[in-house]
Design an enzyme around this catalytic site. Sequence first.
Site, PDB file in Angstrom:
ATOM      1  CE  LYS A  73     101.870   7.867  22.774  1.00  0.00           C
ATOM      2  NZ  LYS A  73     102.806   6.762  22.464  1.00  0.00           N
ATOM      3  CB  SER A 148     100.449   4.588  20.303  1.00  0.00           C
ATOM      4  OG  SER A 148     101.552   4.673  21.224  1.00  0.00           O
ATOM      5  CB  SER A 172     104.758   4.005  19.948  1.00  0.00           C
ATOM      6  OG  SER A 172     104.009   2.824  20.088  1.00  0.00           O
TER       7      SER A 172
END
Length: 459
Positions: A73, A148, A172
Amino acid sequence: MSEHYPQRGDSLDTLIQMIRQRRLSPRALAEQAIEAHRPALRAYACWRPEKLRAQALVLGRKGRLQGIPVSVKDNIAVAGWPLEAGSGRALPAHLCQEGSVVAMLRRQGAVFSGKTQTVAFAFSSLGTSPQGEGPRNPWDLQRVCGGSSSGAAVSVVEGSARLALGTDTAGSVRVPAAMTGCVGLKTTVGRWPRAGVIPLSHSLDSLGLLAPRAADIVTGLAAFDPAPALKRIEAADLRELRIGLPKALLETTPTDPGIAESFHAALSELEARGARLVEVEGQLLLEARALFREGGVVASELHQFLFTQLPEWLEGRDKELSLAMRSAADLPASAYLERLQTLTRLCQRANSAMSEIDVLVTPTTPLTPPTFASLTQPSVYIQGNARILDFTAFVNYLRLCAVSLPIGQDAAGMPTGLQLVAPGFAEPRLLAIALTVERALGEAHQRLGPLPFSDNNIQ
């Protein structure tokens, strides 16, 4: 010995064994990952196939994850890769030092497929801005993935990564895993060092993994996490499991059509195979959710980080984030400290509240992935951003660990997830139960069927 060409459905353990036996080369695995990548899905903030090939070519024959493509990420530093934390511009060098978790993966021979997309500083739950920026859901390109760690989930589902490293502050990792049909593990706050991770909330941030199946996460953890207990995980006995249903939380959380039905159908299958369903009151979960909804902790801690480390980012191109940061600056310190004290009191009660069950279960999210078009309406965006974490945020606020498994489809034909929750630092037991549930219910391809796109209609 002839070389095998990797298949999308190969388990991580199968790939590791084939590479160790020299029936599969890291280069072939890298080429498969490159072929699997679909730019239209927008999984990556930085995708460099030539860099993936180069990593595979220089590997030695050491490390349990030799040649395995892992995506990271874009709020986690990886040496040699850019770091923007979803902000649209490169962060200063002093924030880009690789941390120990990425270093552990590197030492085990993992190759990095790229940096996956996230919203600015991971400060949103839908995985998109109101303007429609962000990854596309592989099950319906008109819908969001949740966030996210949205790009992380897409990288796993499309097959360009066999493992994905993400972060989870209120859901997330688990929410995008559920909405795209893969498995997502949220580790306990403090299990892994957070050096090299751009913080959203130092009180609540945790790292997590996403993979096609629970067994892959177990294999991955055994390969790079040094904890002895994570190297001896075996499926539990379903007939001995006490599965807790948090009555208060389930009864007060409306779900979109098909989600509750999918959840209860999965539980009925587990019960028919011998698991024992136990109703628990779950009032503590409501208190934790109320603290989450009150806000202030996450926004205040992000504001403090930006103010001290990246002041020029406070007024960035993300208008929603800038508004939230101005609001956080106005929160009195006494209110922030009061919420931290409440958080501490709730955490002290959490593990004992689960002493009479083996695992707590909920749907992972109450929401069908919204369409990008619907989120251009501010009221829909705000409502969706609030509701999407109704089943996941309490896990972070109580410092528990959890995993989301794909279990079916909702009324819109989108994937749904089953969340399994265990006490803090009980990841070995949690994953043993996840293996058991996965074997009883089936893996994602068995529960969900094939993805609706083919190589001919999406590139």
